[in-house]
Design a protein around this motif. Structure first.
Motif, PDB file in Angstrom:
ATOM      1  N   ARG A 475       0.855  -1.184   0.000  1.00 52.01           N
ATOM      2  CA  ARG A 475       0.000   0.000   0.000  1.00 52.01           C
ATOM      3  C   ARG A 475       0.888   1.230   0.000  1.00 52.01           C
ATOM      4  N   VAL A 485      -4.262  11.809   2.646  1.00 53.22           N
ATOM      5  CA  VAL A 485      -5.361  12.193   1.753  1.00 53.22           C
ATOM      6  C   VAL A 485      -5.774  11.058   0.825  1.00 53.22           C
ATOM      7  N   ALA A 486      -4.969   9.992   0.750  1.00 51.18           N
ATOM      8  CA  ALA A 486      -5.329   8.888  -0.145  1.00 51.18           C
ATOM      9  C   ALA A 486      -4.532   7.650   0.229  1.00 51.18           C
ATOM     10  N   GLU A 487      -5.070   6.503  -0.148  1.00 50.92           N
ATOM     11  CA  GLU A 487      -4.353   5.239  -0.015  1.00 50.92           C
ATOM     12  C   GLU A 487      -4.473   4.494  -1.338  1.00 50.92           C
ATOM     13  N   HIS A 488      -3.343   4.019  -1.841  1.00 54.50           N
ATOM     14  CA  HIS A 488      -3.319   3.277  -3.103  1.00 54.50           C
ATOM     15  C   HIS A 488      -2.793   1.873  -2.857  1.00 54.50           C
ATOM     16  N   TRP A 492      -0.911   0.659  -8.547  1.00 56.73           N
ATOM     17  CA  TRP A 492      -1.286   2.026  -8.881  1.00 56.73           C
ATOM     18  C   TRP A 492      -0.536   2.506 -10.131  1.00 56.73           C
ATOM     19  N   ASP A 496      -1.912   8.512 -11.442  1.00 56.64           N
ATOM     20  CA  ASP A 496      -2.833   8.635 -10.306  1.00 56.64           C
ATOM     21  C   ASP A 496      -2.098   9.035  -9.038  1.00 56.64           C
ATOM     22  N   GLU A 500      -2.320  12.661  -6.934  1.00 57.06           N
ATOM     23  CA  GLU A 500      -2.647  12.758  -5.499  1.00 57.06           C
ATOM     24  C   GLU A 500      -1.586  13.554  -4.759  1.00 57.06           C
ATOM     25  N   GLU A 505      -6.383  17.092 -10.235  1.00 61.62           N
ATOM     26  CA  GLU A 505      -7.329  16.100 -10.733  1.00 61.62           C
ATOM     27  C   GLU A 505      -7.016  15.777 -12.179  1.00 61.62           C
TER      28      GLU A 505
END
Length: 508
Positions: A475, A485-488, A492, A496, A500, A505
């Protein structure tokens, strides 16, 4: 960026012809030639130990070649003792800043060149000249600011302006992006393009090959102290460039976590972080299991480095809990972290990871002296045996355990740091920028060790600016402005993850 139209007509800014250099039995350079054209950004690449640093020391007048010659603008280089003559031709902005942090920007710009009468410095004139110099090259910093308070980016611009003030129009940039985040790197590249348009020429040294393609027109490759090729960047594929550097076909071989079997369900937690806050981050919670690799991504301002250093005890949190195997960790204590089973490769190997004046044996055993002898006093044979095993296990290229680590290339120094971090057989390994400033093959070797210790059941936290480092992660957590703010999950895409990190965007 367009190559200068006068490249074919004007004399090269710098030319090296058949340069050779030996240090005792070691051949540092063998018959190396280099030509850099006016107004271009010319990359110099090669593995650690390829001869780049030796060539730069000769091009900047810090050492004299044993064979061959150097010319600037078609004229012979100044005598080695003529330092002012060299400053007017060439300057080097090193990865580690040479500004004096206790002096102001103005004082650094005109060190030993202060104007005044009867040995008195005219401070008003000094500040005015400094402001005029910085304005002329578009460097927006306060001349009265202490240099030590500047960002890494601004220190670099000040050093470039100082070099240009001597009259030099050929600037060597040695790993200039190593300590910059992506936005600062883009600003540096923009300034390089502006300066090139003003007639400044760059020799650009970087281990980040994508930067070579972004900012350079030509590239020269050194391998094993010899010149391998010089070519326009646009004509050289990335796999071909890596092959020229390594002597092998193919690119960087990194095992993506998505290609291995997923972590076994129910693997026990090795590291537990609950609501942790500290310098530049707040409210961070996550779990890291045995045999798992977790990546932390973000800009240099995201708080990721401070978070990692807090886990290892280099910083003290303001609130929150850290547990190792379910046992709370005493905060803000490196000895407590070591005792609890945390090993760390710190962010800066030169200042935090190594004692440069000491040997490989001394450095590799610093974390386990209590295990090698009574009261932490280890015999030379015990330290030497431990170091010889580390040299073999981690592929350190060295004359032996008694060799000073200062003599090693960057990649081999980093292997020693990793060997020390793992010498205590830690449960949790924290790696901060583990492959920064190392060549392609050293990077592969370091990441292979990380994959090996993961397979042995250790929990690994990788904090890095390098996407290749993060590919090992099951991860990846993305931090921005001190928060997750996010977990991939593994697999991935570059786009992307970078989106992040940068907070942008990607459109459909």
């Amino acid at each position: 960026m367009t190559a200068p139209a006068t490249a074919g007509a004007a004399a090269p800014v710098v030319s090296a012809f058949g340069v050779g250099k030996r240090y005792g039995p070691t051949v540092a350079l063998a018959d190396v030639s280099l030509t850099v054209r006016p107004g271009e950004s010319h990359a110099l690449v090669g593995r650690n130990g390829a001869g780049k640093s030796t060539l730069v020391s000769i091009l900047t007048g810090l050492s004299k070649s044993d064979t061959g010659s150097v010319e600037f603008g078609g004229e012979p280089a100044p005598p080695l003792a003529d330092r002012d003559g060299w400053r007017q031709k060439v300057a080097c902005v090193y990865q580690h800043s040479t500004v004096i942090p206790q002096l102001t920007v103005a004082e650094n710009l005109f060190l030993n060149r202060q104007s005044g009468k009867k040995f008195m410095i005219s401070w008003n004139r000094l500040r005015r000249q400094a402001r005029e110099l910085l304005d002329s090259w578009g460097v927006d910093v306060d001349v009265d600011t202490l240099a030590g308070e500047l960002s890494v980016e601004d220190r670099q611009f000040v050093e470039i302006a100082r070099a240009l003030s001597y009259g030099a129009r050929f600037i060597v940039l040695d790993e200039p992006t190593a300590q910059l985040d992506s936005q600062a790197i883009e600003r540096l590249f923009d300034r390089m393009r502006e300066l090139q348009a003003s007639g400044v020429t760059f020799l650009f040294i970087s281990h980040h090959l994508h930067e070579v393609y972004e900012v350079c027109e030509a590239v020269t490759v050194l391998r094993d102290a010899r010149h391998v090729l010089t070519a326009p960047v646009a004509d050289l594929g990335r796999a071909d460039l890596v092959a020229a550097m390594t002597g092998e076909q193919g690119g960087l071989s990194v095992r993506d976590a998505a290609e291995r079997d997923p972590l076994e369900a129910g693997a026990p937690e090795a590291l537990t972080v609950d609501n942790l806050s500290g310098d530049s981050f707040s409210g961070i919670s996550f779990r890291l299991r045995k045999g798992e690799v977790l990546g932390l991504a973000g800009s240099n301002a995201s708080g990721k480095h401070q978070l990692a250093e807090t886990l290892y005890g280099l910083r003290e949190p303001t609130e929150g809990i850290i547990k190792i195997d379910g046992v709370p960790l005493k905060p803000g204590s490196v000895p407590a972290a070591l005792k609890a089973g945390i090993g760390c490769v710190p962010r800066d190997r030169h200042h935090q990871g190594l004692v440069l004046g000491m040997s490989i044996a001394d450095n590799a055993t610093l974390s386990v002296l209590d295990r090698l002898g009574p009261a932490g006093i280890a015999s030379p044979s015990a330290r030497g045996g431990n170091a010889r095993a580390a040299i073999a296990d981690y592929g350190v290229v060295a004359a032996g355990p008694d060799q000073p680590v200062s003599d090693l290339s960057g990649g081999n120094q980093q292997k020693v740091v990793l060997a020390r971090a793992l010498a205590s057989d830690p449960r949790v390994v924290v790696l901060i920028n583990p492959t920064a400033g190392v060549d392609v093959k050293s990077k592969e070797a370091l990441l292979a060790v990380v994959d090996r210790v993961r397979a042995e059941g250790k929990a690994v936290l990788i904090v890095s600016d390098e996407l290749d480092d993060l590919r090992l992660g099951d991860r990846v957590l993305v931090l921005r402005a001190g928060a997750v703010v996010a977990e991939h999950r593994a697999g991935w895409s570059d786009g992307d993850l970078v989106a992040e990190i940068e907070g942008v965007e990607i459109g459909d």
